[in-house]
Design a protein around this motif. Structure first.
Motif, mmCIF file in Angstrom:
data_model
loop_
_atom_site.group_PDB
_atom_site.id
_atom_site.type_symbol
_atom_site.label_atom_id
_atom_site.label_comp_id
_atom_site.label_asym_id
_atom_site.label_seq_id
_atom_site.Cartn_x
_atom_site.Cartn_y
_atom_site.Cartn_z
ATOM 1 N N ASP A 99 0.775 -1.296 0.073
ATOM 2 C CA ASP A 99 -0.096 -0.022 -0.016
ATOM 3 C C ASP A 99 0.574 1.132 -0.066
ATOM 4 N N ASP A 100 1.867 1.306 0.723
ATOM 5 C CA ASP A 100 2.822 2.130 1.014
ATOM 6 C C ASP A 100 3.753 2.484 -0.556
ATOM 7 N N TYR A 134 -1.998 8.630 -7.052
ATOM 8 C CA TYR A 134 -2.686 7.059 -7.115
ATOM 9 C C TYR A 134 -4.247 7.266 -6.369
ATOM 10 N N LYS A 135 -4.098 8.091 -5.235
ATOM 11 C CA LYS A 135 -5.479 8.290 -4.541
ATOM 12 C C LYS A 135 -6.682 8.869 -5.558
ATOM 13 N N ASN A 181 1.246 3.941 -3.255
ATOM 14 C CA ASN A 181 1.123 5.617 -2.767
ATOM 15 C C ASN A 181 2.141 6.172 -3.361
#
Ligand SMILES: C[S@@+](CC[C@H](N)C(=O)[O-])C[C@H]1O[C@@H](n2cnc3c(N)ncnc32)[C@H](O)[C@@H]1O
Ligand SMILES: O=C(O)C(=O)C[C@]1(C(=O)O)C=C[C@@H](O)C=C1
Length: 236
Positions: free
Chosen positions: A25-26, A35-36, A29
């Motif tokens: 996840d890190d 990405y978000k 991102n």
């Protein structure tokens, strides 16, 4: 956990193994620009097309971030299915889905081997780029065949430019972005080497041609930052 996977000399090609999954996840991102925002847009566009009890697949769902967000943002009840061939990813996906109280069916399989039920939406963010080109065209045809009429395919890809000068500038710009995210030049170089011949990007035009050749009636770029693009394709 913070991604330090490429802070040491690499001994093998890039793989979605336990080490990558534990920081994924890190990694995503900090490695995929916006990405978000890309995920938020994919979900908003998707929700506009979805109705009660529609079936949704996420191909290469990794830790299920997108399906969990989708279930939070769409007002309809959906049948969510996540497919990934990495057991390490799916172990985390199952734990996260349970913690968030989201009902997702996970399938641990190669995307080529699954027989897909008819679906309204197929999502696949940053996954086709890991499929060998000849297989990729076949998979996109399979995706097209699996969608119901007026079905939607939303996907994101790292892309290249057919202009070599702009391509080089884009890569430089991307590596500058990675530095702002705390990656060192050594980490950037190690990951670049590990991804060689593993992540095979197409141009934006090649992606659209592949989609239209598979039978989709429309394909549009809904988001782009230099060498990262998100597409929406519609089946008539
Ligand atoms: C970059 S990640 C996808 C990120 C994810 N879609 C997201 O937005 O959070 C690519 C994923 O595709 C999976 N994958 C790659 N090739 C695959 C294949 N042939 N079959 C199934 N899964 C595959 C990997 O294990 C990995 O989890
Ligand atoms: O191309 C790179 O260097 C990247 O880090 C990009 C990318 C991707 O686009 O999927 C590559 C592998 C990881 O899955 C996370 C990000």
């Amino acid at each position: 956990m913070i991604d330090k996977v490429f802070n040491k000399s690499i001994t093998k090609q890039f793989e979605f193994d336990e080490e990558v999954a534990s920081v994924f996840d890190d990694m995503l991102n900090r490695s995929v620009p916006f990405y978000k925002e890309m995920q938020r847009l994919s979900i908003n566009f998707a929700c506009n097309f979805l109705n009660e009890n529609d079936k949704v697949y996420d191909l290469g769902c990794s830790t299920a971030s997108t399906l969990i967000e989708l279930s939070h943002h769409c007002k309809n009840n959906l049948k969510l299915i996540g497919i990934d061939n990495s057991v390490a990813m799916l172990n985390r996906a199952a734990k996260k889905a349970k913690a968030f109280g989201v009902d997702i069916e996970f399938i641990n399989a190669d995307l080529h081997d699954v027989s897909y039920d008819e679906a309204k939406l197929i999502l696949s963010n940053y996954t086709l780029q890991f499929i060998r080109p000849l297989q990729r065209e076949k998979l996109v045809k399979k995706i097209y065949d699996s969608l119901q009429d007026k079905g939607i395919f939303i996907f994101s890809e790292k892309v290249i430019s057919s202009n070599s000068t702009l391509n080089k500038q884009s890569i430089d710009e991307y590596y500058e972005f990675k530095k702002t995210q705390g990656y060192s030049e050594f980490e950037i170089a190690q990951k670049r080497e590990a991804l060689e011949n593993v992540l095979i990007p197409y141009t934006e035009e090649e992606n659209k041609k592949m989609i239209l050749d598979a039978g989709f009636s429309h394909c549009e770029t809904i988001f782009k930052w230099v060498n990262f693009a998100t597409f929406i394709a519609i089946k008539k």
